[in-house]
Design a protein around this motif. Sequence first.
Motif, PDB file in Angstrom:
ATOM      1  N   ALA A   1       8.946   9.440 -10.602  1.00 21.42           N
ATOM      2  CA  ALA A   1      10.661   9.559 -10.931  1.00 21.42           C
ATOM      3  C   ALA A   1      10.980   9.314 -10.785  1.00 21.42           C
ATOM      4  O   ALA A   1      12.437   9.426 -10.810  1.00 21.42           O
ATOM      5  N   SER A   2      11.030   8.604  -9.197  1.00 19.89           N
ATOM      6  CA  SER A   2      12.415   7.791  -9.088  1.00 19.89           C
ATOM      7  C   SER A   2      12.227   5.925  -9.027  1.00 19.89           C
ATOM      8  O   SER A   2      11.351   5.551  -8.561  1.00 19.89           O
ATOM      9  N   VAL A   3      13.755   5.879  -9.293  1.00 18.62           N
ATOM     10  CA  VAL A   3      14.166   4.759  -9.538  1.00 18.62           C
ATOM     11  C   VAL A   3      13.700   3.693  -8.752  1.00 18.62           C
ATOM     12  O   VAL A   3      13.061   2.520  -8.632  1.00 18.62           O
ATOM     13  N   LYS A   4      13.780   3.674  -7.300  1.00 16.24           N
ATOM     14  CA  LYS A   4      14.417   3.621  -6.269  1.00 16.24           C
ATOM     15  C   LYS A   4      12.452   2.992  -5.976  1.00 16.24           C
ATOM     16  O   LYS A   4      12.449   2.189  -5.008  1.00 16.24           O
ATOM     17  N   GLY A   5      11.431   3.672  -6.011  1.00 17.92           N
ATOM     18  CA  GLY A   5      10.162   3.908  -6.255  1.00 17.92           C
ATOM     19  C   GLY A   5       9.729   2.387  -6.674  1.00 17.92           C
ATOM     20  O   GLY A   5       8.946   1.069  -6.328  1.00 17.92           O
ATOM     21  N   TRP A   6      10.133   2.096  -8.180  1.00 15.42           N
ATOM     22  CA  TRP A   6       9.937   1.349  -8.931  1.00 15.42           C
ATOM     23  C   TRP A   6       9.857   0.286  -8.489  1.00 15.42           C
ATOM     24  O   TRP A   6       9.903  -0.751  -8.153  1.00 15.42           O
TER      25      TRP A   6
ATOM     26  N   TYR B   1       0.382  -1.452  -0.263  1.00  8.50           N
ATOM     27  CA  TYR B   1      -0.504  -0.127   0.172  1.00  8.50           C
ATOM     28  C   TYR B   1       0.884   1.520  -0.482  1.00  8.50           C
ATOM     29  O   TYR B   1       0.429   2.385  -1.071  1.00  8.50           O
ATOM     30  N   TYR B   2       2.023   1.440   0.942  1.00  2.00           N
ATOM     31  CA  TYR B   2       2.524   2.812   0.829  1.00  2.00           C
ATOM     32  C   TYR B   2       3.740   2.771  -0.267  1.00  2.00           C
ATOM     33  O   TYR B   2       4.343   3.842  -0.474  1.00  2.00           O
ATOM     34  N   ALA B   3       3.883   1.459  -1.111  1.00  3.89           N
ATOM     35  CA  ALA B   3       4.903   1.439  -1.688  1.00  3.89           C
ATOM     36  C   ALA B   3       4.180   2.621  -3.132  1.00  3.89           C
ATOM     37  O   ALA B   3       4.682   3.094  -3.699  1.00  3.89           O
ATOM     38  N   LYS B   4       3.174   1.375  -3.266  1.00  4.31           N
ATOM     39  CA  LYS B   4       1.888   2.594  -3.841  1.00  4.31           C
ATOM     40  C   LYS B   4       1.716   4.187  -3.937  1.00  4.31           C
ATOM     41  O   LYS B   4       1.880   4.617  -4.580  1.00  4.31           O
ATOM     42  N   GLU B   5       1.339   4.291  -2.288  1.00  3.95           N
ATOM     43  CA  GLU B   5       1.033   5.630  -2.866  1.00  3.95           C
ATOM     44  C   GLU B   5       2.413   6.592  -2.980  1.00  3.95           C
ATOM     45  O   GLU B   5       2.376   7.719  -3.368  1.00  3.95           O
TER      46      GLU B   5
END
Length: 733
Positions: free
Chosen positions: A495-500, A483-487
């Motif tokens: 825009a952030s690679v680390k989020g993906w 959930y938090y990763a999708k948020e």
Amino acid sequence: MKIKNWIGIQKIGFRGKLRKMMKCIFSGEHLRGEDIIPPSSESLATRDYSASGYSSRAGEADSKVDTSNIEEAESSLRESGFLNYEEARALLGRLEYQKGNLEAALHVFEGIDIAAVIPKMKTSLSRRCELPRRHSQSDATPPMSMHAVNLLFEAIFLKAKSLQALGRFKEAAQSCKVILDTVESALPDGLPENFAADYKLQETLNKAVEILPELWKLAWDPQEAILSYRRALLYHWNLDMETRTQIEKEFAVFLLYSGTDANPPNLRSQMEGSFVPRNNIEEAALLLLIVLRKFVLKKIGWDPSIFYHLSFALTVAGDLTSLAHQVEELPPGIIERKETYTILALCYHGEGENMVALNLLRNLMNNIENNSCIFELLLASKICGEDLNPNCLEEGIGYARKVLMKSEAKCDQMASVANCLLGISLSAQSRAITSDSLRTSKQYEALEALETSRKTMREKNSVVLFHLSIENAEQRKLDSALYYAKELLKVEGGASVKGWILLARILSAQKRYVDAEDIINAALDETGKWDQGELMRTKAKLQIAQGHLRNAIETYTHLLAVLQVRSKSFGAQKKFLKNRRIDRSLEMETWHDLANVYSSLSQWRDAEVCLSKSKAINPHSASRWHSTGLLYEAKGLHEEALKSYETALDVEPNHVPSLISTSIVLKQLSDRSLPVVKSFLTDALRLDRTNPSAWYNLGLLYKAENGSSAADAAECFEAAAVLQESAPVEPFR
């Protein structure tokens, strides 16, 4: 008395004829020969030019304007013996400009045949500035007096000013450019030092040099503006220190914030080995450093904006060490002590010198005069949270709690940041605790602090969401982590690679490999080519998890090709040196991954080639020695594998994969070494409590060990099974 009356009559007659000439210019008529005023050696005109020469205020007294123009005419007549049509128009145009009649002034100036007078002006300038030599009767006199040259330059400049005021910026710039082209063509080596004696002409040139870039900017031609700035600084115009410094500052600001990519300067001559800026940021930083050096040498006064712009330029360029050196070289008292320490701490922290930064902050905060150090406390807490030293982590937790005490009921935003840093430090501290109960307690506190930070933030914060997601993931609360990763992706807009990558790892922990690979493919579509390295490596590991080894090899090969091209493209630029080090590390780990894949396929030769490539990057890598051990183990050479694993541990004693592999090979070689095997596995679990392989091999050890209970083995197998079910293809952190 008679002489005075005669002089007065002469002046009245001259003024009358001059006004008649002006009327003829307006009407387009030509003067009769007898109306041309002869030179007069008794002229009372002087060379004192009023400071109001460029004024465009219409309210000035007509008598003063008339006197000024008449004196100009008298000076020109005394020098050249006549007042030609162009000079008369120049005088009349200036008169109209001073009155504020811009359109009338422009009409007069446009009647001057610029193309016809430019060659004469060039010849006059070049002869005026020739080195002293013997003059003979054969030497031709200049076609124009310097006074006439200045009069026409001034007319061209005032024409540009009139066009600017009327909103015709491109024409204004082109008109102003004529002045600079003429001077550069006549004097290719620059103005001589004695040229400043012609004060009025020097003043006109200074104003033209200064205004030309501004006119090109108003005309929306940034490339011409850049060329004009460079022209102003590279050609020897005899500019005074204040004017030159102002041009350098304005050019630097334009390079930094205009959004225009400037081509590198093409210098006609330069010293061997001298620095030539390659882009806007480097050129702007160089200009600002020059200005700052002038201040240090006490040639100019202090301008705080110079330091602010320089800070921005060097930060974007990734050269924070240079910024720190500039701050250290400033004279005492220019920047307050507290601000100096804070800037230096930020610079050293940005360059990875965390202990230097932390010591600066400690010195600052230990001073009793510095009671209000909220920002400094937060920075110190952040630095401590990035250090795995238990003492440092405890110190960081203390700093965060101090901020919470000071900011209570004062600033929710500061309290939110403090809670975020507190959660990060508690999480790092929990990973070093061996006691299960104490570790669980710290993990709970960390999550609680991060949740409090999220709730009190005015807007959703990507840093808080990232750490909430990763903390939940490590505690195997995968639904919350997802959930938090999708948020996080929504807030950052992808825009952030680390989020993906974090989202893909969480999906892989849920064994949704296809969905995870789709996420990585979407990220690759959204990301620039040079930022795709970590994404491609994650994609290859997802393909390995699905058993698609050939696809993984293709992905790794593509990644290595991208890294090689990037290295050739940017290897020489200082701005990319930090990225270069990251790329080399990624390249090395990619070779290791590829070697491991080839080892699993029994392609020994290919695996050896990969390891040799890795050795060329870093021969003392624990990861490389571990991959070498895996290759020997796959070949059945257990003794050689054990030596490789031991070498890996010599290089990095806490290398968890080597600890586990060493225990496995030792157990295979001898049952007598079970206590040693157990020590390796317990060390691995101390460093990584969530490693399923370590738990599984510890269970096997308990099962084979005499006197061990079956319950201990069963507990280890159960932990291994649970962790394996939720293990990502790569560690979450």
